[in-house]
Scaffold this motif. Structure first.
Motif, PDB file in Angstrom:
ATOM      1  N   ASP A 133       0.830  -1.207   0.000  1.00 58.05           N
ATOM      2  CA  ASP A 133       0.000   0.000   0.000  1.00 58.05           C
ATOM      3  C   ASP A 133       0.866   1.258   0.000  1.00 58.05           C
ATOM      4  O   ASP A 133       0.591   2.211  -0.748  1.00 58.05           O
ATOM      5  N   THR A 134       1.896   1.271   0.837  1.00 55.04           N
ATOM      6  CA  THR A 134       2.769   2.433   0.910  1.00 55.04           C
ATOM      7  C   THR A 134       3.546   2.621  -0.381  1.00 55.04           C
ATOM      8  O   THR A 134       3.720   3.752  -0.863  1.00 55.04           O
ATOM      9  N   VAL A 135       4.012   1.531  -0.961  1.00 51.07           N
ATOM     10  CA  VAL A 135       4.760   1.613  -2.226  1.00 51.07           C
ATOM     11  C   VAL A 135       3.850   2.139  -3.331  1.00 51.07           C
ATOM     12  O   VAL A 135       4.246   3.023  -4.105  1.00 51.07           O
ATOM     13  N   HIS A 136       2.637   1.621  -3.421  1.00 47.93           N
ATOM     14  CA  HIS A 136       1.697   2.124  -4.429  1.00 47.93           C
ATOM     15  C   HIS A 136       1.414   3.612  -4.224  1.00 47.93           C
ATOM     16  O   HIS A 136       1.361   4.383  -5.197  1.00 47.93           O
ATOM     17  N   ALA A 137       1.244   4.045  -2.986  1.00 48.30           N
ATOM     18  CA  ALA A 137       0.965   5.457  -2.706  1.00 48.30           C
ATOM     19  C   ALA A 137       2.132   6.335  -3.167  1.00 48.30           C
ATOM     20  O   ALA A 137       1.917   7.420  -3.724  1.00 48.30           O
ATOM     21  N   PHE A 138       3.356   5.879  -2.966  1.00 47.84           N
ATOM     22  CA  PHE A 138       4.537   6.627  -3.382  1.00 47.84           C
ATOM     23  C   PHE A 138       4.560   6.806  -4.894  1.00 47.84           C
ATOM     24  O   PHE A 138       4.766   7.927  -5.396  1.00 47.84           O
ATOM     25  N   TYR A 139       4.335   5.732  -5.643  1.00 47.27           N
ATOM     26  CA  TYR A 139       4.384   5.828  -7.101  1.00 47.27           C
ATOM     27  C   TYR A 139       3.154   6.517  -7.669  1.00 47.27           C
ATOM     28  O   TYR A 139       3.236   7.180  -8.713  1.00 47.27           O
ATOM     29  N   ASN A 140       2.015   6.392  -7.008  1.00 43.26           N
ATOM     30  CA  ASN A 140       0.841   7.158  -7.440  1.00 43.26           C
ATOM     31  C   ASN A 140       1.110   8.656  -7.345  1.00 43.26           C
ATOM     32  O   ASN A 140       0.725   9.437  -8.232  1.00 43.26           O
ATOM     33  N   ALA A 141       1.771   9.078  -6.259  1.00 45.30           N
ATOM     34  CA  ALA A 141       2.105  10.497  -6.098  1.00 45.30           C
ATOM     35  C   ALA A 141       3.089  10.945  -7.177  1.00 45.30           C
ATOM     36  O   ALA A 141       3.003  12.066  -7.693  1.00 45.30           O
ATOM     37  N   ARG A 142       4.016  10.078  -7.533  1.00 50.57           N
ATOM     38  CA  ARG A 142       4.974  10.426  -8.575  1.00 50.57           C
ATOM     39  C   ARG A 142       4.276  10.528  -9.940  1.00 50.57           C
ATOM     40  O   ARG A 142       4.660  11.361 -10.769  1.00 50.57           O
ATOM     41  N   ARG A 143       3.271   9.701 -10.184  1.00 53.20           N
ATOM     42  CA  ARG A 143       2.492   9.838 -11.432  1.00 53.20           C
ATOM     43  C   ARG A 143       1.780  11.183 -11.465  1.00 53.20           C
ATOM     44  O   ARG A 143       1.723  11.834 -12.512  1.00 53.20           O
ATOM     45  N   ASP A 144       1.238  11.593 -10.338  1.00 52.65           N
ATOM     46  CA  ASP A 144       0.584  12.901 -10.282  1.00 52.65           C
ATOM     47  C   ASP A 144       1.585  14.015 -10.593  1.00 52.65           C
ATOM     48  O   ASP A 144       1.273  14.964 -11.314  1.00 52.65           O
ATOM     49  N   GLY A 145       2.788  13.896 -10.040  1.00 53.63           N
ATOM     50  CA  GLY A 145       3.816  14.893 -10.311  1.00 53.63           C
ATOM     51  C   GLY A 145       4.224  14.916 -11.767  1.00 53.63           C
ATOM     52  O   GLY A 145       4.449  15.984 -12.356  1.00 53.63           O
ATOM     53  N   LEU A 146       4.311  13.744 -12.375  1.00 56.61           N
ATOM     54  CA  LEU A 146       4.674  13.659 -13.787  1.00 56.61           C
ATOM     55  C   LEU A 146       3.597  14.279 -14.670  1.00 56.61           C
ATOM     56  O   LEU A 146       3.904  14.932 -15.675  1.00 56.61           O
ATOM     57  N   ALA A 147       2.335  14.105 -14.302  1.00 60.65           N
ATOM     58  CA  ALA A 147       1.242  14.667 -15.097  1.00 60.65           C
ATOM     59  C   ALA A 147       1.330  16.187 -15.157  1.00 60.65           C
ATOM     60  O   ALA A 147       0.930  16.801 -16.156  1.00 60.65           O
ATOM     61  N   ALA A 148       1.875  16.793 -14.110  1.00 65.97           N
ATOM     62  CA  ALA A 148       1.979  18.250 -14.067  1.00 65.97           C
ATOM     63  C   ALA A 148       3.260  18.762 -14.720  1.00 65.97           C
ATOM     64  O   ALA A 148       3.393  19.968 -14.963  1.00 65.97           O
ATOM     65  N   ALA A 149       4.209  17.875 -15.006  1.00 66.75           N
ATOM     66  CA  ALA A 149       5.501  18.286 -15.575  1.00 66.75           C
ATOM     67  C   ALA A 149       5.409  18.421 -17.088  1.00 66.75           C
ATOM     68  O   ALA A 149       4.545  17.815 -17.734  1.00 66.75           O
ATOM     69  N   ARG A 150       6.311  19.182 -17.649  1.00 66.29           N
ATOM     70  CA  ARG A 150       6.377  19.365 -19.094  1.00 66.29           C
ATOM     71  C   ARG A 150       7.825  19.190 -19.555  1.00 66.29           C
ATOM     72  O   ARG A 150       8.759  19.518 -18.817  1.00 66.29           O
ATOM     73  N   PRO A 151       8.048  18.713 -20.774  1.00 64.12           N
ATOM     74  CA  PRO A 151       9.416  18.609 -21.292  1.00 64.12           C
ATOM     75  C   PRO A 151      10.088  19.980 -21.287  1.00 64.12           C
ATOM     76  O   PRO A 151       9.438  21.002 -21.510  1.00 64.12           O
ATOM     77  N   ASN A 152      11.380  19.988 -21.016  1.00 61.24           N
ATOM     78  CA  ASN A 152      12.104  21.246 -21.033  1.00 61.24           C
ATOM     79  C   ASN A 152      12.979  21.350 -22.285  1.00 61.24           C
ATOM     80  O   ASN A 152      12.935  20.475 -23.164  1.00 61.24           O
ATOM     81  N   ALA A 153      13.788  22.396 -22.352  1.00 62.96           N
ATOM     82  CA  ALA A 153      14.581  22.649 -23.554  1.00 62.96           C
ATOM     83  C   ALA A 153      15.605  21.557 -23.829  1.00 62.96           C
ATOM     84  O   ALA A 153      15.981  21.332 -24.985  1.00 62.96           O
ATOM     85  N   ALA A 154      16.057  20.862 -22.788  1.00 58.64           N
ATOM     86  CA  ALA A 154      16.998  19.763 -22.998  1.00 58.64           C
ATOM     87  C   ALA A 154      16.322  18.585 -23.700  1.00 58.64           C
ATOM     88  O   ALA A 154      16.873  17.997 -24.636  1.00 58.64           O
ATOM     89  N   HIS A 155      15.123  18.224 -23.251  1.00 60.94           N
ATOM     90  CA  HIS A 155      14.373  17.154 -23.922  1.00 60.94           C
ATOM     91  C   HIS A 155      14.126  17.516 -25.386  1.00 60.94           C
ATOM     92  O   HIS A 155      14.301  16.687 -26.289  1.00 60.94           O
ATOM     93  N   THR A 156      13.712  18.743 -25.624  1.00 55.10           N
ATOM     94  CA  THR A 156      13.402  19.186 -26.983  1.00 55.10           C
ATOM     95  C   THR A 156      14.640  19.178 -27.867  1.00 55.10           C
ATOM     96  O   THR A 156      14.582  18.761 -29.035  1.00 55.10           O
ATOM     97  N   ALA A 157      15.771  19.617 -27.310  1.00 55.35           N
ATOM     98  CA  ALA A 157      17.012  19.637 -28.080  1.00 55.35           C
ATOM     99  C   ALA A 157      17.428  18.240 -28.508  1.00 55.35           C
ATOM    100  O   ALA A 157      17.895  18.026 -29.642  1.00 55.35           O
ATOM    101  N   LEU A 158      17.252  17.264 -27.630  1.00 55.46           N
ATOM    102  CA  LEU A 158      17.621  15.888 -27.970  1.00 55.46           C
ATOM    103  C   LEU A 158      16.673  15.311 -29.020  1.00 55.46           C
ATOM    104  O   LEU A 158      17.107  14.580 -29.925  1.00 55.46           O
ATOM    105  N   ALA A 159      15.388  15.620 -28.914  1.00 57.49           N
ATOM    106  CA  ALA A 159      14.436  15.159 -29.927  1.00 57.49           C
ATOM    107  C   ALA A 159      14.743  15.777 -31.284  1.00 57.49           C
ATOM    108  O   ALA A 159      14.694  15.095 -32.322  1.00 57.49           O
ATOM    109  N   ASP A 160      15.083  17.065 -31.307  1.00 60.97           N
ATOM    110  CA  ASP A 160      15.426  17.734 -32.564  1.00 60.97           C
ATOM    111  C   ASP A 160      16.712  17.161 -33.163  1.00 60.97           C
ATOM    112  O   ASP A 160      16.823  17.000 -34.383  1.00 60.97           O
ATOM    113  N   LEU A 161      17.688  16.873 -32.294  1.00 68.81           N
ATOM    114  CA  LEU A 161      18.938  16.286 -32.785  1.00 68.81           C
ATOM    115  C   LEU A 161      18.686  14.917 -33.396  1.00 68.81           C
ATOM    116  O   LEU A 161      19.242  14.584 -34.451  1.00 68.81           O
ATOM    117  N   GLU A 162      17.847  14.114 -32.754  1.00 70.01           N
ATOM    118  CA  GLU A 162      17.529  12.794 -33.295  1.00 70.01           C
ATOM    119  C   GLU A 162      16.849  12.917 -34.660  1.00 70.01           C
ATOM    120  O   GLU A 162      17.173  12.175 -35.603  1.00 70.01           O
TER     121      GLU A 162
END
Length: 235
Positions: free
Chosen positions: A48-77
């Motif tokens: 239960d505690t492990v699931h709660a930890f990763y559920n919270a991290r999913r919530d944090g990821l949903a609010a995050a956005r790629p930054n200029a480093a992610h975009t630069a690597l995608a453009d380079l590829e």
């Protein structure tokens, strides 16, 4: 002349998107006990505690956005593929999906993916972005209590190592971005690349334990050093 390139990214590439790093003074493992939250034994003792930890991290990821480093690597590829400059493999230690959202093509997630879970009973792997609990049944075998995050925990083997080592043996350029260089086997990738005769580059916030192994290094925020390096590579 075609060049094969392998890029390894760590938590530092996502830090400026608001996602925490792990091993520094203020990192995730300074606040939480990894033995309770990131081991098979910890999950067996208190799912239960492990699931709660990763559920919270999913919530944090949903609010995050790629930054200029992610975009630069995608453009380079995209540039690498358009001009047939050689093989391009992006390997990430991160379990977030920010590389994909920025446009990277099929990055190898050697430590798994936060937006996937799997069944310990039947092995079924599925994607989802909602909460997971011990009461949720596996959609393949209908068992409850058998689902776990599809992440590599301490004591478990990283994923896709054969493909990664094959690429390292053929690469002409190896780049490590935003990684501490303290966790093996990833910390040993630079030596594998050197054995293949590759030029090695480090792009990270500050020098670390394996920095002397690189031929070239640029230090600073990932959004700056990755963008600048990628533009030089395209030129």
């Amino acid at each position: 002349m075609a060049e094969n390139i392998v890029i390894l990214t760590g938590a530092g590439v996502s830090a400026e998107s608001g996602l925490g790093t792990f091993r520094d003074t203020h990192g995730v493992w300074a606040k939480f006990d990894p033995m309770k939250l990131a081991t098979p034994e910890g999950f067996a003792a208190d799912p239960d505690t492990v699931h709660a930890f990763y559920n919270a991290r999913r919530d944090g990821l949903a609010a995050a956005r790629p930054n200029a480093a992610h975009t630069a690597l995608a453009d380079l590829e995209a540039h690498w593929r358009e001009y047939a400059r050689g093989e391009f493999l992006l390997v990430t230690q991160n379990i977030d999906d920010l590389h994909e959202r920025a446009g990277s093509h099929a990055p190898v997630h050697m430590h798994g993916e936060l937006l996937k879970s799997r069944c310990n009973h039947c092995g079924h792997l599925f994607g989802h972005d909602d909460a997971l609990s011990v009461d949720r049944a596996c959609e393949a075998c209908a068992r409850t209590g058998s689902l776990r995050p599809h992440v590599v925990w301490f004591g478990e083997m990283p994923l896709d190592l054969d493909a990664i080592y094959d690429a390292l043996a053929r690469c002409d350029v190896f780049v490590a971005i935003g990684t501490s260089g303290t966790v093996y086997p990833a910390a040993g990738f630079v030596q594998e690349a050197r054995l293949a005769g590759a030029r090695t580059v480090e792009l990270t916030l500050e020098p670390g334990e394996i920095s002397p192994a690189f031929d070239e290094a640029h230090y600073g925020p990932a959004t700056e050093v990755v963008r600048d390096w990628a533009e030089r590579m395209k030129a």
